[in-house]
Structures are given as structure tokens and as C-alpha cells.
Design an enzyme around this catalytic site. Structure first.
Site, PDB file in Angstrom:
ATOM      1  N   GLU A  91      -2.016   4.874   3.507  1.00 14.99           N
ATOM      2  CA  GLU A  91      -1.978   3.479   3.048  1.00 14.99           C
ATOM      3  C   GLU A  91      -3.357   2.884   2.769  1.00 14.99           C
ATOM      4  O   GLU A  91      -3.529   2.134   1.802  1.00 14.99           O
ATOM      5  CB  GLU A  91      -1.231   2.598   4.054  1.00 14.99           C
ATOM      6  CG  GLU A  91       0.275   2.835   4.114  1.00 14.99           C
ATOM      7  CD  GLU A  91       0.668   3.955   5.064  1.00 14.99           C
ATOM      8  OE1 GLU A  91      -0.235   4.651   5.596  1.00 14.99           O
ATOM      9  OE2 GLU A  91       1.878   4.164   5.268  1.00 14.99           O
TER      10      GLU A  91
ATOM     11  N   HIS B 225       6.976   3.734  13.499  1.00 19.06           N
ATOM     12  CA  HIS B 225       7.293   4.454  12.257  1.00 19.06           C
ATOM     13  C   HIS B 225       6.092   5.111  11.600  1.00 19.06           C
ATOM     14  O   HIS B 225       6.236   5.889  10.667  1.00 19.06           O
ATOM     15  CB  HIS B 225       7.975   3.516  11.258  1.00 19.06           C
ATOM     16  CG  HIS B 225       7.044   2.556  10.583  1.00 19.06           C
ATOM     17  ND1 HIS B 225       6.393   2.860   9.426  1.00 19.06           N
ATOM     18  CD2 HIS B 225       6.637   1.319  10.917  1.00 19.06           C
ATOM     19  CE1 HIS B 225       5.634   1.832   9.068  1.00 19.06           C
ATOM     20  NE2 HIS B 225       5.764   0.886   9.965  1.00 19.06           N
TER      21      HIS B 225
ATOM     22  N   ARG C 155       3.040   7.300  10.255  1.00 19.13           N
ATOM     23  CA  ARG C 155       2.719   8.716  10.151  1.00 19.13           C
ATOM     24  C   ARG C 155       1.686   9.141  11.209  1.00 19.13           C
ATOM     25  O   ARG C 155       1.797  10.203  11.813  1.00 19.13           O
ATOM     26  CB  ARG C 155       2.152   8.968   8.746  1.00 19.13           C
ATOM     27  CG  ARG C 155       2.092  10.369   8.283  1.00 19.13           C
ATOM     28  CD  ARG C 155       1.552  10.383   6.861  1.00 19.13           C
ATOM     29  NE  ARG C 155       2.563   9.951   5.912  1.00 19.13           N
ATOM     30  CZ  ARG C 155       3.358  10.777   5.251  1.00 19.13           C
ATOM     31  NH1 ARG C 155       3.234  12.066   5.393  1.00 19.13           N
ATOM     32  NH2 ARG C 155       4.250  10.322   4.403  1.00 19.13           N
TER      33      ARG C 155
ATOM     34  N   GLU D  33      -0.436  -9.058  -1.555  1.00 19.31           N
ATOM     35  CA  GLU D  33      -0.971  -8.621  -0.248  1.00 19.31           C
ATOM     36  C   GLU D  33      -2.193  -7.710  -0.462  1.00 19.31           C
ATOM     37  O   GLU D  33      -2.257  -6.573   0.018  1.00 19.31           O
ATOM     38  CB  GLU D  33       0.079  -7.898   0.599  1.00 19.31           C
ATOM     39  CG  GLU D  33      -0.285  -7.808   2.075  1.00 19.31           C
ATOM     40  CD  GLU D  33       0.731  -6.985   2.883  1.00 19.31           C
ATOM     41  OE1 GLU D  33       0.920  -5.794   2.608  1.00 19.31           O
ATOM     42  OE2 GLU D  33       1.328  -7.563   3.797  1.00 19.31           O
TER      43      GLU D  33
ATOM     44  N   HIS E 288      13.599   4.364  13.260  1.00 19.47           N
ATOM     45  CA  HIS E 288      13.298   4.583  11.840  1.00 19.47           C
ATOM     46  C   HIS E 288      13.948   5.899  11.390  1.00 19.47           C
ATOM     47  O   HIS E 288      13.925   6.874  12.139  1.00 19.47           O
ATOM     48  CB  HIS E 288      11.773   4.635  11.644  1.00 19.47           C
ATOM     49  CG  HIS E 288      11.346   4.470  10.219  1.00 19.47           C
ATOM     50  ND1 HIS E 288      11.317   5.509   9.321  1.00 19.47           N
ATOM     51  CD2 HIS E 288      10.959   3.363   9.530  1.00 19.47           C
ATOM     52  CE1 HIS E 288      10.920   5.055   8.147  1.00 19.47           C
ATOM     53  NE2 HIS E 288      10.699   3.750   8.245  1.00 19.47           N
TER      54      HIS E 288
ATOM     55  N   ASP F  44       0.794  -1.232   0.000  1.00 23.84           N
ATOM     56  CA  ASP F  44       0.000   0.000   0.000  1.00 23.84           C
ATOM     57  C   ASP F  44       0.822   1.276   0.000  1.00 23.84           C
ATOM     58  O   ASP F  44       0.373   2.317   0.485  1.00 23.84           O
ATOM     59  CB  ASP F  44      -0.913  -0.014   1.233  1.00 23.84           C
ATOM     60  CG  ASP F  44      -0.140  -0.387   2.496  1.00 23.84           C
ATOM     61  OD1 ASP F  44       1.074  -0.157   2.518  1.00 23.84           O
ATOM     62  OD2 ASP F  44      -0.752  -0.917   3.449  1.00 23.84           O
TER      63      ASP F  44
HETATM   64  N1  UDP Z   1      12.576  -4.645   9.953  1.00 27.34           N
HETATM   65  C1  UDP Z   1      13.963  -4.707   9.768  1.00 27.34           C
HETATM   66  N2  UDP Z   1      14.755  -3.884  10.534  1.00 27.34           N
HETATM   67  C2  UDP Z   1      14.251  -2.990  11.435  1.00 27.34           C
HETATM   68  C3  UDP Z   1      12.827  -2.927  11.591  1.00 27.34           C
HETATM   69  C4  UDP Z   1      12.027  -3.763  10.822  1.00 27.34           C
HETATM   70  O1  UDP Z   1      14.465  -5.499   8.968  1.00 27.34           O
HETATM   71  O2  UDP Z   1      15.037  -2.275  12.082  1.00 27.34           O
HETATM   72  C5  UDP Z   1      11.705  -5.503   9.097  1.00 27.34           C
HETATM   73  C6  UDP Z   1      10.733  -6.407   9.840  1.00 27.34           C
HETATM   74  O3  UDP Z   1      11.311  -7.678  10.085  1.00 27.34           O
HETATM   75  C7  UDP Z   1       9.552  -6.486   8.899  1.00 27.34           C
HETATM   76  C8  UDP Z   1       9.573  -5.166   8.152  1.00 27.34           C
HETATM   77  O4  UDP Z   1      10.888  -4.638   8.336  1.00 27.34           O
HETATM   78  O5  UDP Z   1       9.718  -7.530   7.951  1.00 27.34           O
HETATM   79  C9  UDP Z   1       8.529  -4.223   8.709  1.00 27.34           C
HETATM   80  O6  UDP Z   1       8.726  -2.985   8.219  1.00 27.34           O
HETATM   81  P1  UDP Z   1       8.012  -1.686   8.799  1.00 27.34           P
HETATM   82  O7  UDP Z   1       7.642  -1.912  10.218  1.00 27.34           O
HETATM   83  O8  UDP Z   1       8.928  -0.545   8.497  1.00 27.34           O
HETATM   84  O9  UDP Z   1       6.742  -1.509   7.849  1.00 27.34           O
HETATM   85  P2  UDP Z   1       5.254  -2.066   7.873  1.00 27.34           P
HETATM   86  O10 UDP Z   1       5.328  -3.551   7.941  1.00 27.34           O
HETATM   87  O11 UDP Z   1       4.545  -1.449   9.036  1.00 27.34           O
HETATM   88  O12 UDP Z   1       4.701  -1.587   6.572  1.00 27.34           O
END
Ligand code: UDP
Length: 369
Positions: free
Chosen positions: A133, A214, A216, A119, A246, A97
Site C-alpha cells: 500500500e 487483515h 499482509r 485520501e 477477514h 492505496d
Molecule cells: N468493516 C466492516 N465489516 C467488518 C470489518 C470492517 O464493515 O467486518 C468496515 C469498517 O467499518 C471500516 C472498513 O471496513 O469502514 C475497514 O476496512 P479494513 O479494515 O478491511 O481496511 P483498511 O481500512 O485497513 O484499509
């Protein structure tokens, strides 16, 4: 031979598309793929791709400091169009998204390629939460030709919106494919990021909680409350909190300013995926507003306290892995105490699939194209 353009914007897209890229590459006789990164998270995406031994074929230079979502969309649309004209794919693959995913679906649609959404069907049913998103994924559903739904609920959401049944494929989430592969790799080989987090944690004898923020919607006042909760957790329960920060300045600035010198809070740079997998596997509990981490936690067998008011992954809440606390300080601290005391989690479940989503997607597309 069908030509497929795969677009990657952010770290989670790289993680969730890596297994699919590998699966397409294993069928070289049927698919010619081109991996294009959009520059949304350059460094973090590069780390993920190198861990999975994937090379990008092109990179767009779209990120400029302080640019609005409209400016970002405009850049992405025009840069992706150039890619489309150059490569002329039959199919464009987007994931999730993000702005890259939406611009990719839109530009691909205008170009006449088929759009494949990985997804698909996640919904909070709140147009502005998460922002942008929820709107991005709804719009992508209107543009896509094939929708790869991770759960039966996601599939039902799409059906409810009028997407024809034959266009939806229930596959599980490719994040579980990546997780299985990643865990296997870090067991077999030493990775610098794993050694680094182990070394950082060796300075403390306390067990640790892993925390990330992280989104917004959690910037500003809400982030201040989350920081207060983190501080209370570190003061109350005899644990350390390790927080990969982040890089977004709206998150990193306040986090470092408020928690930078707090005892038993360890702020570190974003951890490359292997190191992060190790942290998830070895922590007591996870506090996060992340979507992907909730999915991973159900497959690793960790409890999560969710720092959000809404969720598009209610399956994880209903299964007893994830507990929603929003940014209510008292609730975050209370739930942390309860879960630390409980010291047990529900058995690992395949809520988000069993790790063969990428193979299922490729098998389906091979039949269709
Ligand atoms: N992740 C990573 N390093 C970090 C934080 C998260 O590799 O320092 C990985 C985590 O294992 C997961 C993904 O990043 O697979 C999640 O990303 P994020 O939380 O940024 O985004 P969202 O999933 O909320 O879109």
C-alpha cells in the site's frame, strides 16, 4: 457534462467512495458517473453498495485464487483499459492505496483522463510497510492531477514531495461522511446484520471488545502472536472478544485454527457495514490493524489498540485515541488492561473531518472542470 469513472476494489474503498458517488449523483446536470467494481472483494463491496443504495454499472472479474500482485496488476490494467475505451471518461476517481486504485490511476493516465485521488498523502515513509500500500499510494500521487487530502499532515506530506499546492485540497476523509450517514440509517431502521450481531452477543453477559486483523504484514508468525494476545485478553479481563474474520485464507485459516474453540472468543464472518457500525458503537475497546477503523474510532469516541508497528495515521495516536502495540503480546495485554480500567476516552474529535468531504470534493471539481 463531464464523464467520471469511479473505481472500487475493496470494502473500505466502497465505504469511502459511497458518499462521493451520492454527491456526484446529486449533481446530475454536471456529471455523468459510471461506477466500476474490480472484483477484489466482490461480496463485501456489494453489501456496502446496497446499504448506500448504489448500483454498480460494471464489474471486472479480476480475482483468481493464488494470483501474484503482478498478475493482479496486469489483469486490472487491461480490464480497466477496456472500461476506459468504452466509457471514455474525462476524469477517473480512485481512493486510497489498493491495486485497483493504482491500476486505475495508471490506466486512466495513459488514456488521457484527469486522475482524482481521494485520501491522498498518507505515508509511513517505509516503502514496504504496509506492503504494497505505501508504494501504491506514492505512485498514485505521481499520477494524480488532483489530490484530496484528509488531514493537514497528509497535505504537508504531498507538499513535501513536490506536489503543487493548487493541486491539493484539504477535505477531511469521506469515511466520516459514510459513518455519519450509516449511524443515522441504523438508528432509523432495522438491519439484519445489526440484529444478527446483537443475537450472537446475547449469549454472553460479558462486555465485549471488537477485534479485526487483515494486513499482509501480520500474516505468519505475527498472526500467531496476535492470536496469543487475544486469548490472554479473553482469559484475563472478564470480557468477550468478537472477531469478524477477514476472508483471506492466510488470515482466516490460522485465526480459526488457533482461536476456534477458545472460551469467550467469538469468531464470526465479516460483518456487513451496518452490523459493524453497531459493534463499534457498543464495544468497550477495539483491537485492530485496520486503517479505516482507527479513523472511525476517533469520530465514535472509542479507544483503539493498533496491532501494527507503523502508522500513516499518527494524528489518531497523538490525539490519545489510538495506542500502538504492534504484535508484542505483553504490550497488547497490558494496554488492554489499562484502557479497560480507564473506562473513558477523549471527547470525539474531527481529526479526519466533519463529514462533508464528499461535498467539498464535488464542489471543487465542479469549479475545475
Ligand atoms: N468493516 C466492516 N465489516 C467488518 C470489518 C470492517 O464493515 O467486518 C468496515 C469498517 O467499518 C471500516 C472498513 O471496513 O469502514 C475497514 O476496512 P479494513 O479494515 O478491511 O481496511 P483498511 O481500512 O485497513 O484499509
Amino acid at each position: 457534462m463531464k464523464k467520471i469513472l469511479i473505481l472500487i476494489g475493496t470494502r473500505p474503498e466502497a465505504i469511502k467512495l459511497a458518499p462521493l458517488i451520492k454527491a456526484f449523483k446529486a449533481k446530475k446536470e454536471s456529471f455523468q458517473i459510471r461506477v466500476c467494481t474490480s472484483g477484489q472483494h466482490i461480496e463485501m463491496v456489494t453489501q456496502v453498495l446496497s446499504f448506500f443504495e448504489i448500483k454498480e454499472d460494471s464489474r471486472l472479474e479480476t480475482m483468481k485464487e493464488g494470483q501474484s500482485l503482478t498478475a493482479l496488476s496486469t489483469f486490472l490494467l487491461s480490464e480497466i483499459e477496456t472500461e476506459l475505451i468504452h466509457f471514455n471518461p474525462d476524469l477517473v476517481v480512485v481512493q486510497g492505496d489498493t491495486h485497483t486504485a493504482l491500476a486505475g490511476a495508471m490506466a486512466g493516465f495513459y488514456h488521457g483522463a484527469k486522475i482524482c485521488h481521494v485520501e491522498a498523502g498518507l505515508r509511513t515513509f517505509q516503502n514496504r510497510d504496509p506492503f504494497p500500500e505505501e508504494m501504491n499510494r506514492r505512485l498514485i500521487s505521481q499520477l494524480a492531477d488532483w489530490h484530496f487530502a484528509p488531514t493537514t499532515r497528509a497535505r504537508a506530506n504531498l507538499l513535501h514531495e513536490g506536489i503543487p499546492e493548487k493541486k491539493i485540497v484539504l477535505t477531511g476523509n469521506t469515511i466520516i461522511d459514510a459513518l455519519n450517514k450509516g449511524m443515522h440509517k441504523i438508528e432509523k431502521k432495522q438491519y439484519p446484520s445489526v440484529e444478527k450481531v446483537k443475537k450472537i452477543l446475547s449469549h454472553s453477559t460479558r462486555p465485549f471488545i471488537l477485534a479485526t486483523v487483515h494486513r499482509r504484514e501480520n500474516q505468519g508468525e505475527k498472526l500467531v502472536k496476535i492470536c496469543q494476545a487475544f486469548r490472554e485478553v479473553a482469559e484475563t479481563f472478564g470480557v468477550s472478544l468478537i472477531i469478524p474474520v477477514h476472508p483471506n485464507p492466510e488470515i482466516a485459516g490460522p485465526l480459526r485454527a488457533i482461536l476456534g474453540t477458545t472460551p469467550n472468543i467469538i469468531l464470526i464472518d465479516p460483518v456487513p457495514y451496518p452490523g459493524f457500525l453497531w459493534l463499534m458503537k457498543n464495544c468497550m475497546l477495539i483491537l485492530t490493524d485496520s486503517g479505516g477503523i482507527q479513523e472511525e474510532a476517533t469520530a465514535i469516541g472509542k479507544n483503539v489498540i493498533l496491532l501494527r508497528e507503523t502508522s500513516e495515521r499518527n494524528e489518531a495516536i497523538e490525539s490519545g485515541f489510538v495506542f500502538k502495540a504492534g504484535t508484542d503480546v505483553e504490550k497488547i495485554v497490558r494496554l488492554t488492561g489499562t484502557l479497560l480500567e480507564k473506562q473513558s476516552v477523549p471527547g470525539i474529535k474531527n481529526i479526519f473531518g466533519s463529514g462533508d468531504a464528499a461535498i467539498q470534493i464535488v464542489t471543487f471539481l465542479k469549479k475545475q472542470l
